[in-house]
Design an enzyme around this catalytic site. Structure first.
Site, PDB file in Angstrom:
ATOM      1  N   ASP A  85       6.388   2.701  -2.927  1.00 47.84           N
ATOM      2  CA  ASP A  85       7.145   1.740  -3.738  1.00 47.84           C
ATOM      3  C   ASP A  85       6.313   0.490  -4.017  1.00 47.84           C
ATOM      4  OD1 ASP A  85       9.121   3.559  -3.268  1.00 47.84           O
ATOM      5  OD2 ASP A  85      10.616   2.116  -2.578  1.00 47.84           O
ATOM      6  N   THR A 129       0.818  -1.227   0.000  1.00 52.24           N
ATOM      7  CA  THR A 129       0.000   0.000   0.000  1.00 52.24           C
ATOM      8  C   THR A 129       0.847   1.270   0.000  1.00 52.24           C
ATOM      9  OG1 THR A 129      -0.119  -0.135   2.406  1.00 52.24           O
ATOM     10  CG2 THR A 129      -1.978  -1.066   1.183  1.00 52.24           C
ATOM     11  N   GLY A 130       2.164   1.129   0.111  1.00 53.49           N
ATOM     12  CA  GLY A 130       3.040   2.310   0.141  1.00 53.49           C
ATOM     13  C   GLY A 130       3.411   2.783  -1.250  1.00 53.49           C
ATOM     14  N   LYS A 150      17.201  -0.081  10.420  1.00 54.60           N
ATOM     15  CA  LYS A 150      17.410  -0.569   9.048  1.00 54.60           C
ATOM     16  C   LYS A 150      18.795  -1.199   8.885  1.00 54.60           C
ATOM     17  CE  LYS A 150      13.745   0.414   6.400  1.00 54.60           C
ATOM     18  NZ  LYS A 150      13.157  -0.478   5.400  1.00 54.60           N
ATOM     19  N   TYR A 193      15.534   5.055  13.064  1.00 53.02           N
ATOM     20  CA  TYR A 193      15.174   4.442  11.769  1.00 53.02           C
ATOM     21  C   TYR A 193      16.421   3.857  11.105  1.00 53.02           C
ATOM     22  CZ  TYR A 193      13.983   4.225   6.776  1.00 53.02           C
ATOM     23  OH  TYR A 193      13.821   3.825   5.471  1.00 53.02           O
ATOM     24  N   LEU A 205       9.084  -4.403   1.781  1.00 54.45           N
ATOM     25  CA  LEU A 205       9.065  -2.936   1.731  1.00 54.45           C
ATOM     26  C   LEU A 205       8.362  -2.370   2.957  1.00 54.45           C
ATOM     27  CD1 LEU A 205       7.926  -2.516  -2.006  1.00 54.45           C
ATOM     28  CD2 LEU A 205      10.215  -2.928  -1.126  1.00 54.45           C
ATOM     29  N   ASP A 216       0.786  -8.259   8.971  1.00 53.77           N
ATOM     30  CA  ASP A 216       1.586  -7.271   9.687  1.00 53.77           C
ATOM     31  C   ASP A 216       2.917  -7.925  10.028  1.00 53.77           C
ATOM     32  OD1 ASP A 216       2.595  -5.478  11.798  1.00 53.77           O
ATOM     33  OD2 ASP A 216       0.601  -4.587  11.645  1.00 53.77           O
ATOM     34  N   GLN A 224       8.074   1.410   9.145  1.00 50.24           N
ATOM     35  CA  GLN A 224       7.778   2.756   9.619  1.00 50.24           C
ATOM     36  C   GLN A 224       8.884   3.555   8.944  1.00 50.24           C
ATOM     37  OE1 GLN A 224       7.687   6.006  10.424  1.00 50.24           O
ATOM     38  NE2 GLN A 224       9.211   5.612  11.968  1.00 50.24           N
ATOM     39  N   GLU A 249      20.060   5.899   4.702  1.00 49.86           N
ATOM     40  CA  GLU A 249      20.141   6.357   6.103  1.00 49.86           C
ATOM     41  C   GLU A 249      21.141   5.529   6.906  1.00 49.86           C
ATOM     42  OE1 GLU A 249      18.521   8.734   8.391  1.00 49.86           O
ATOM     43  OE2 GLU A 249      18.386   9.810   6.499  1.00 49.86           O
TER      44      GLU A 249
HETATM   45  P1  NAP Z   1       5.888   4.012   2.555  1.00 53.42           P
HETATM   46  O1  NAP Z   1       5.151   4.720   1.469  1.00 53.42           O
HETATM   47  O2  NAP Z   1       5.906   4.595   3.913  1.00 53.42           O
HETATM   48  O3  NAP Z   1       5.297   2.519   2.633  1.00 53.42           O
HETATM   49  C1  NAP Z   1       5.566   1.689   3.725  1.00 53.42           C
HETATM   50  C2  NAP Z   1       4.687   0.466   3.614  1.00 53.42           C
HETATM   51  O4  NAP Z   1       4.940  -0.368   4.749  1.00 53.42           O
HETATM   52  C3  NAP Z   1       3.181   0.772   3.651  1.00 53.42           C
HETATM   53  O5  NAP Z   1       2.525  -0.103   2.773  1.00 53.42           O
HETATM   54  C4  NAP Z   1       2.818   0.463   5.084  1.00 53.42           C
HETATM   55  O6  NAP Z   1       1.461   0.109   5.262  1.00 53.42           O
HETATM   56  C5  NAP Z   1       3.697  -0.754   5.310  1.00 53.42           C
HETATM   57  N1  NAP Z   1       3.864  -1.059   6.734  1.00 53.42           N
HETATM   58  C6  NAP Z   1       4.250  -0.224   7.729  1.00 53.42           C
HETATM   59  N2  NAP Z   1       4.305  -0.884   8.899  1.00 53.42           N
HETATM   60  C7  NAP Z   1       3.957  -2.169   8.625  1.00 53.42           C
HETATM   61  C8  NAP Z   1       3.810  -3.338   9.407  1.00 53.42           C
HETATM   62  N3  NAP Z   1       4.029  -3.343  10.723  1.00 53.42           N
HETATM   63  N4  NAP Z   1       3.427  -4.494   8.790  1.00 53.42           N
HETATM   64  C9  NAP Z   1       3.177  -4.519   7.473  1.00 53.42           C
HETATM   65  N5  NAP Z   1       3.276  -3.434   6.668  1.00 53.42           N
HETATM   66  C10 NAP Z   1       3.674  -2.277   7.251  1.00 53.42           C
HETATM   67  O7  NAP Z   1       7.410   3.774   2.142  1.00 53.42           O
HETATM   68  P2  NAP Z   1       8.076   3.771   0.691  1.00 53.42           P
HETATM   69  O8  NAP Z   1       8.586   5.136   0.402  1.00 53.42           O
HETATM   70  O9  NAP Z   1       7.191   3.083  -0.260  1.00 53.42           O
HETATM   71  O10 NAP Z   1       9.367   2.884   0.989  1.00 53.42           O
HETATM   72  C11 NAP Z   1       9.318   1.458   0.865  1.00 53.42           C
HETATM   73  C12 NAP Z   1      10.425   0.848   1.709  1.00 53.42           C
HETATM   74  O11 NAP Z   1      11.687   1.339   1.267  1.00 53.42           O
HETATM   75  C13 NAP Z   1      10.377   1.165   3.193  1.00 53.42           C
HETATM   76  O12 NAP Z   1      10.853   0.041   3.884  1.00 53.42           O
HETATM   77  C14 NAP Z   1      11.332   2.322   3.368  1.00 53.42           C
HETATM   78  O13 NAP Z   1      11.832   2.359   4.677  1.00 53.42           O
HETATM   79  C15 NAP Z   1      12.380   1.962   2.349  1.00 53.42           C
HETATM   80  N6  NAP Z   1      13.106   3.089   1.737  1.00 53.42           N
HETATM   81  C16 NAP Z   1      12.424   4.124   1.195  1.00 53.42           C
HETATM   82  C17 NAP Z   1      13.123   5.151   0.570  1.00 53.42           C
HETATM   83  C18 NAP Z   1      12.411   6.315  -0.056  1.00 53.42           C
HETATM   84  O14 NAP Z   1      13.073   7.341  -0.312  1.00 53.42           O
HETATM   85  N7  NAP Z   1      11.138   6.210  -0.373  1.00 53.42           N
HETATM   86  C19 NAP Z   1      14.517   5.084   0.502  1.00 53.42           C
HETATM   87  C20 NAP Z   1      15.177   3.994   1.065  1.00 53.42           C
HETATM   88  C21 NAP Z   1      14.456   2.979   1.661  1.00 53.42           C
HETATM   89  P3  NAP Z   1       0.320   1.222   5.595  1.00 53.42           P
HETATM   90  O15 NAP Z   1      -0.130   1.723   4.264  1.00 53.42           O
HETATM   91  O16 NAP Z   1      -0.676   0.412   6.311  1.00 53.42           O
HETATM   92  O17 NAP Z   1       0.967   2.268   6.443  1.00 53.42           O
HETATM   93  O1  G4F Z   2      11.756  13.807   3.061  1.00 52.18           O
HETATM   94  P1  G4F Z   2      12.411  13.429   4.329  1.00 52.18           P
HETATM   95  O2  G4F Z   2      11.549  13.181   5.511  1.00 52.18           O
HETATM   96  O3  G4F Z   2      13.328  12.161   3.996  1.00 52.18           O
HETATM   97  P2  G4F Z   2      14.550  11.483   4.770  1.00 52.18           P
HETATM   98  O4  G4F Z   2      14.603  11.831   6.183  1.00 52.18           O
HETATM   99  O5  G4F Z   2      15.768  11.746   3.962  1.00 52.18           O
HETATM  100  O6  G4F Z   2      14.146   9.933   4.663  1.00 52.18           O
HETATM  101  C1  G4F Z   2      13.646   9.367   3.463  1.00 52.18           C
HETATM  102  O7  G4F Z   2      14.729   8.885   2.707  1.00 52.18           O
HETATM  103  C2  G4F Z   2      15.446   7.780   3.314  1.00 52.18           C
HETATM  104  C3  G4F Z   2      16.570   7.414   2.345  1.00 52.18           C
HETATM  105  O8  G4F Z   2      17.666   8.246   2.578  1.00 52.18           O
HETATM  106  C4  G4F Z   2      14.469   6.636   3.503  1.00 52.18           C
HETATM  107  F1  G4F Z   2      15.129   5.563   4.010  1.00 52.18           F
HETATM  108  C5  G4F Z   2      13.349   7.061   4.432  1.00 52.18           C
HETATM  109  O9  G4F Z   2      12.419   5.998   4.557  1.00 52.18           O
HETATM  110  C6  G4F Z   2      12.647   8.272   3.815  1.00 52.18           C
HETATM  111  O10 G4F Z   2      11.982   7.851   2.653  1.00 52.18           O
HETATM  112  O11 G4F Z   2      13.458  14.560   4.764  1.00 52.18           O
HETATM  113  C7  G4F Z   2      14.460  15.008   3.881  1.00 52.18           C
HETATM  114  C8  G4F Z   2      15.178  16.185   4.527  1.00 52.18           C
HETATM  115  C9  G4F Z   2      15.666  15.896   5.949  1.00 52.18           C
HETATM  116  O12 G4F Z   2      16.960  16.423   6.102  1.00 52.18           O
HETATM  117  C10 G4F Z   2      14.702  16.676   6.837  1.00 52.18           C
HETATM  118  O13 G4F Z   2      15.248  17.107   8.078  1.00 52.18           O
HETATM  119  O14 G4F Z   2      14.263  17.268   4.642  1.00 52.18           O
HETATM  120  C11 G4F Z   2      14.403  17.840   5.935  1.00 52.18           C
HETATM  121  N1  G4F Z   2      13.169  18.564   6.287  1.00 52.18           N
HETATM  122  C12 G4F Z   2      13.083  19.891   6.523  1.00 52.18           C
HETATM  123  N2  G4F Z   2      11.827  20.220   6.867  1.00 52.18           N
HETATM  124  C13 G4F Z   2      11.955  18.019   6.469  1.00 52.18           C
HETATM  125  C14 G4F Z   2      11.109  19.069   6.828  1.00 52.18           C
HETATM  126  N3  G4F Z   2      11.516  16.740   6.336  1.00 52.18           N
HETATM  127  C15 G4F Z   2      10.203  16.510   6.558  1.00 52.18           C
HETATM  128  N4  G4F Z   2       9.734  15.238   6.430  1.00 52.18           N
HETATM  129  N5  G4F Z   2       9.337  17.512   6.957  1.00 52.18           N
HETATM  130  C16 G4F Z   2       9.744  18.812   7.096  1.00 52.18           C
HETATM  131  O15 G4F Z   2       8.959  19.685   7.433  1.00 52.18           O
END
Ligand code: NAP
Ligand code: G4F
Length: 352
Positions: free
Chosen positions: A15, A12-13, A161, A157, A86, A64, A89, A135
């Site tokens: 990715d 549901t997220g 991870k 986080y 994927l 879950d 939190q 991260e």
């Molecule tokens: P996201 O939009 O926050 O999606 C997270 C997914 O995990 C959602 O489907 C959520 O379900 C599910 N989830 C959360 N807690 C769970 C649990 N206890 N049991 C089962 N499902 C659970 O994240 P995303 O951006 O798609 O990222 C996908 C993955 O890549 C994550 O693991 C994230 O940490 C990692 N990641 C993301 C980025 C990025 O920049 N996007 C970069 C590096 C790594 P609900 O819809 O119910 O909340």
């Molecule tokens: O968009 P962000 O919350 O992403 P962040 O912290 O980089 O994490 C994301 O990328 C990670 C990969 O490097 C993933 F693993 C993780 O799951 C997630 O997808 O914040 C980006 C930057 C940070 O430096 C934050 O401090 O933006 C800065 N920021 C400034 N004001 C803010 C805000 N971030 C958020 N979320 N909200 C603000 O108001």
């Protein structure tokens, strides 16, 4: 030919939704795990059910990753060829407030899936993908980061991870499970969660422009991120599992920008002219230099607010994806400007 079966935790997220589309187009049968919530939260995958070719191969199950018996039963019943973890939190800022829950989901959740595979899949046929993250590098000095860089996470986080990264590698080496990590740098899209910086900025500035919000409040503007497009990054996830041997890969664009660059780009694309000023306490704000939409000349459009700063910060993330380019033949094509353009265009449509 027998169809491949994939199981996606976190469908549901952001990715999960793109990955499901990709796999369904590749003729997989896709099982997706959704959580029980008080409100329906399948909006990112609802459109798949409108496509007669895709919908028949998508099956949603409740689950879950904090519940081992559930994880075990899913893996045992479905017996997938590929499992994508994927589920997480995924908000770094929130992890400081929900540290224990983040560890339960983002660390032990991964262990639960690996244990289920270890016990059930005696012939070692299942492939496992772990959503690792940039991260885990934290503020380590060896930039740009590659698979050999040091890991020094600075948030609950990142630390959770990192456990998952290592346990995935441990299970690969100890039990010969095909288990791989994708170390993904930030990736965004119109489906990005609304409290991440890219989407929050775009939604916030559009609301100010349309007169539905007075001002947008943000935290640290100086940190730098390597931002790519989620659609391209899920292709890398799939390619990682198609490689002949399990391995770990950095997935990034190799270019980074500051949060302020991102904010300035969104302002520019929406024709809002602002200048930045600084309060005596060091916090910055942006004032408009002319009327535009509902914004009046001299109005404060953006303001830094201590509430959005984190107890600790990753200052500068940039990835070196040369191993992925060489080994799995993956490279990004969509640049930062095109990504932000697409997100703004979609948000304007949503707004209407
Ligand atoms: P996201 O939009 O926050 O999606 C997270 C997914 O995990 C959602 O489907 C959520 O379900 C599910 N989830 C959360 N807690 C769970 C649990 N206890 N049991 C089962 N499902 C659970 O994240 P995303 O951006 O798609 O990222 C996908 C993955 O890549 C994550 O693991 C994230 O940490 C990692 N990641 C993301 C980025 C990025 O920049 N996007 C970069 C590096 C790594 P609900 O819809 O119910 O909340
Ligand atoms: O968009 P962000 O919350 O992403 P962040 O912290 O980089 O994490 C994301 O990328 C990670 C990969 O490097 C993933 F693993 C993780 O799951 C997630 O997808 O914040 C980006 C930057 C940070 O430096 C934050 O401090 O933006 C800065 N920021 C400034 N004001 C803010 C805000 N971030 C958020 N979320 N909200 C603000 O108001």
């Amino acid at each position: 030919m027998k169809k491949k079966i994939a199981l996606i935790f976190g469908i549901t997220g952001q990715d999960g939704s793109y990955l499901a589309e990709l796999l369904l187009r590749k003729n997989y049968v896709v099982y997706g795990v959704k959580r029980r919530t008080s409100l329906i939260h399948t909006t990112r995958i609802d459109h798949i059910y409108k496509d007669p070719h895709l919908k028949t191969n998508l099956i949603l199950k409740y689950g879950d990753v904090t519940d081992f018996s559930n994880v075990f039963n899913l893996v045992n019943e479905i017996k997938p060829n590929e499992i994508y973890n994927l589920a997480a939190q995924s908000n770094v800022g929130v992890s400081f407030e929900l540290a224990e829950y983040t560890a339960q989901t983002d660390s032990i959740g991964t262990l639960r899936i690996l244990e289920a595979i270890r016990i059930i899949d005696k012939k070692r046929k299942m492939k496992f993908y772990q959503a690792s993250t940039s991260e885990i590098f934290g503020n380590s000095p060896d930039k740009p980061y590659n698979e050999k860089s040091r890991f020094e996470p600075v948030s609950p986080y990142g630390t959770a991870k990192l456990y998952s990264f290592w346990i995935t590698k441990n299970y690969r080496e100890a039990y010969s499970i095909f288990a791989s990590n994708g170390i993904l740098f930030n990736h965004e899209s119109p489906r990005r969660g609304e409290n991440f910086i890219s989407r929050k900025t775009i939604i916030g500035i559009i609301k100010v422009l349309k007169g539905h919000q007075k001002c947008l409040y943000l935290g640290n503007l100086n940190s730098k991120r390597d931002w790519g497009h989620a659609k391209e990054f899920v292709l890398a996830q799939w390619k990682i599992l198609q490689h002949k041997t399990p391995d770990d890969f950095v997935i990034a664009t190799g270019k980074n920008y500051s949060v302020k660059d991102l904010v300035n780009l969104v302002l520019k694309k929406l024709n809002i002219k602002c200048i930045w000023k600084r309060h005596q306490n060091g916090l910055e704000y942006a004032i408009s230099m002319s009327d535009q939409g509902h914004i009046k000349k001299s109005q404060i459009v953006i303001k830094q607010d201590m509430r959005y700063f984190r107890p600790n910060e990753v200052h500068d993330l940039k990835g070196d994806y040369s191993k992925a380019r060489r080994v799995i033949k993956w490279k990004p094509k969509i640049n930062f400007d095109q990504l932000i353009d697409e997100m703004i265009t979609q948000e304007m449509k949503n707004y209407k």
